[in-house]
Design a protein around this motif. Structure first.
Motif, short mmCIF file in Angstrom:
data_model
loop_
_atom_site.label_atom_id
_atom_site.label_comp_id
_atom_site.label_asym_id
_atom_site.label_seq_id
_atom_site.Cartn_x
_atom_site.Cartn_y
_atom_site.Cartn_z
N GLU A 11 -11.23 -65.56 69.71
CA GLU A 11 -11.18 -67.00 69.47
C GLU A 11 -9.71 -67.42 69.36
N GLU A 12 -9.46 -68.73 69.44
CA GLU A 12 -8.09 -69.22 69.49
C GLU A 12 -7.30 -68.83 68.25
N ASP A 13 -7.91 -68.94 67.07
CA ASP A 13 -7.18 -68.60 65.85
C ASP A 13 -6.90 -67.10 65.78
N GLU A 14 -7.84 -66.28 66.26
CA GLU A 14 -7.62 -64.83 66.28
C GLU A 14 -6.48 -64.48 67.23
N GLN B 87 -21.93 -63.37 76.79
CA GLN B 87 -20.58 -63.16 76.27
C GLN B 87 -19.83 -62.18 77.15
N SER C 90 -8.78 -57.93 65.13
CA SER C 90 -8.84 -58.34 66.54
C SER C 90 -8.76 -57.13 67.47
#
Length: 625
Positions: free
Chosen positions: A62-65, A445, A540
């Protein structure tokens, strides 16, 4: 598997198994003559690995990760930082060892792994189907297989095994030596490998082991006729079917087997028997009956027989899975090989199968009169009540493992490499994109996936674990079923993804793989006893390398079908062989970790077929328009 810091990075390195093939050229002559001239495996540049690592992250996080990971990577590779320190240490290690990565992988990736070998780590190959209508035919078939094994060993011993090259570059041949006369010895926390120089083989029938001399007094290997005599003697001396199957102990987890092993060899008779098995050139497994299956399920059933024996009520006790090489002959004539992957990778296993196939096709030579042969010696074990209890536990464990393994073989006959090449695309990369598309359709996914690539272009090279995730492949997969996106754009995305995959493959083949390098840096931090850099403890990293799909392209010129089981729950292993007009797929997985009946190995195979057909339709429609 190598363990960098958790299961996630453990997935970065899978011990064996079938790897991306090379179209190797055989050159007659001494197979080890080129060893000294082989280059050492390089240590990739630090900045390069960090850049590629972030590109793997993009499709998964995800973007924050991703933002957090970028900061950790920047901190790790900054000038004068911990990354540069570890890089210098790893480069020094590379200068002082024959192969820095192989030294790590053998110990940490294989010998320290505590998982069972049967059906998990070991691989197998099945020879073309050949029925035996009676015991005499089975024995002769086994004798020919043994003779082929001995001829191959002679070629290795005499240094006359044809050397292998790829694109004019020599490949390391050392792994061929390690399969013969080798055995893995269980330890409490880490196993050891032993190599021997004895002149016998072991034969197991009805769970009973025998030592059989493999050479005549003049040093020549036994002939097929001589082997038939000896095998007949063994079968007649082991008619009982109610003996304790000591061999099934080798199917246990390595820590459990280690405890039993130490108790077993406390008795001198048992110790001598165990040593006789360990020191043999290879083991020969004369199997009994196996579960009856329809012709459609013959291959899957045969794979199970080679991988784990089918369970305690069938042939799982008729093995010694710690041996480097086992020759297996079923009651109906089904035959194949079982390999212990600690010492050799799948591409070498495939070459060994090819050599066996070629040797067995040769016409038999008329032999001179046979000399008297010593009677094969039956091995005995003195089993305490505690060891008998361990055998019962091993049976239950093996039965659960055998029941949990799901295997599916599919012959995709709609097209093969001829069609793919006609569209100026690489067949292997095309199939890889089809696998990604199939997984995406099943789970909605992007799948963390690996492809195994050979590193035999380097001295003592094993395999690289190429992470096949890329922004280009993710863009293609997500766009394929989007009705808004037009076909020409989809084809453009496919072509870009294929080019990216080819570039990744070339990088891995040249020893520039990200996962191997990260593992080396992580291990270097442990050896230097410094605080573990946060890049290696970041969640991550675990997410990106939590592999759910392991893939290998296999060239089986000798018509020997390879197979191996999944080494992790919730993971699919896919082997595929791209022929001119068709493609063969073998999918394996664990039943116990399916989230629904729609997630089986067979279902994945069907979804892959659909993806291949849809990709063909896309190309044909776009070309027509």
């Amino acid at each position: 598997m190598l363990r960098i810091c958790s299961k996630a990075v453990v997935e970065m390195v899978r011990p064996f198994h079938m790897v991306k093939p090379v179209s190797a050229t055989l050159v007659p002559g001494r197979n080890l003559s080129q060893q000294k001239g082989l280059p050492s495996q390089p240590v990739p540049p630090l900045q390069q690995t960090c850049e590629h690592y972030l590109s793997y992250m993009e499709p998964i996080l995800e973007e924050d990760e991703l933002t957090r990971t970028k900061k950790l990577v920047e901190e790790f590779q900054k000038a004068g930082g911990v990354g540069e320190r570890l890089q210098r240490g790893l480069e020094m290690k590379a200068r002082n060892t024959e192969n820095w990565f192989t030294e790590f992988i053998v110990k940490d990736g294989f010998l320290a792994a505590r998982k069972p070998l049967a059906g998990v780590s070991n691989s197998s190959g099945i020879f073309p189907q050949k029925y035996c209508s009676n015991k005499k035919e089975k024995i002769r078939s086994a004798a020919k297989l043994i003779a082929a094994g001995m001829e191959l060993k002679t070629m290795i011993d005499n240094d006359t095994l044809p050397a292998e090259y790829i694109k004019g570059k020599p490949l390391c041949m050392k792994q061929f030596e390690y399969l013969f006369s080798s055995c893995r010895i269980p330890g409490a926390t880490v196993d050891t490998m032993e190599f021997y120089a004895q002149k016998h083989i072991t034969v197991v029938h009805n769970g009973q082991f025998f030592v059989m001399e493999a050479y005549n007094s003049d040093g020549s290997p036994l002939t097929v006729d001589q082997l038939c005599v000896q095998l007949e003697r063994i079968c007649n001396s082991s008619l009982q079917t109610n003996m304790e199957p000591v061999g099934i102990l080798t199917t246990q987890r390595r820590d459990s087997w280690s405890k039993t092993y130490n108790n077993l060899i406390k008795d001198e008779t048992s110790k001598e028997s165990v040593l006789a098995i360990q020191s043999s050139i290879f083991s020969v497994c004369l199997d009994g009956a196996r579960p009856s299956e329809s012709n459609e399920k013959y291959r899957s059933s045969s794979f199970r027989q080679m991988l784990h024996g089918g369970g305690s009520q069938w042939n799982s006790g008729n093995r010694w899975f710690d041996k480097g090489l086992q020759l297996i002959i079923g009651e109906d004539g089904t035959s194949g090989l079982s390999f212990m992957c600690t010492v050799a990778d799948g591409i070498v296993h495939s070459s060994v199968c090819e050599h066996f196939t070629a040797i067995m096709k040769k016409p038999e030579v008329i032999q001179s009169p046979m000399e008297p042969l010593p009677m094969p010696q039956k091995l005995h074990f003195n089993l305490t009540p505690e060891i008998k209890k361990d055998i019962e536990e091993a049976k239950q464990h093996m039965d659960a493992l055998a029941d949990d393994l799901d295997l599916s073989f599919t012959g995709f006959d709609h097209f093969g490499k001829t069609f793919i090449k006609a569209h100026k695309m690489r067949p292997n990369a095309f199939v890889q994109l089809a696998l990604k598309l199939a997984y995406y359709r099943m789970y909605q996914q992007i799948c963390p996936s690996l492809e195994y690539v050979s590193l035999r272009a380097f001295k003592l090279g094993r395999i690289s674990f190429m992470n096949t995730n890329s922004p280009a492949s993710a863009a293609f997969v997500k766009a394929f079923d989007d009705p808004i996106i037009q076909n020409p754009e989809k084809v453009a995305l496919l072509e870009k993804a294929l080019k990216t995959h080819a570039w990744y493959t070339d990088m891995a083949f040249r020893g520039q793989d990200v996962s191997c390098h990260l593992y080396g840096l992580r291990t270097q931090a442990e050896e230097e006893n410094i605080p573990m850099p946060e890049i290696f403890t970041d969640p991550s990293l675990f997410k990106v390398f939590d592999c759910k799909l392991g893939t290998s392209s296999v060239i089986n010129k000798g018509e020997c079908l390879p197979c191996y089981g999944p080494d992790e729950p919730g993971k699919y292993e896919v082997l595929y062989s791209v022929k001119d007009d068709h493609i063969e797929f073998t999918v394996s997985a664990h039943k116990s970790h399916y989230t629904s009946k729609e997630k089986t190995a067979a279902h994945l195979a069907r979804v892959v077929e659909d993806a291949m057909l849809d990709m063909r339709t896309l190309l044909e429609q776009t070309t027509t328009s």
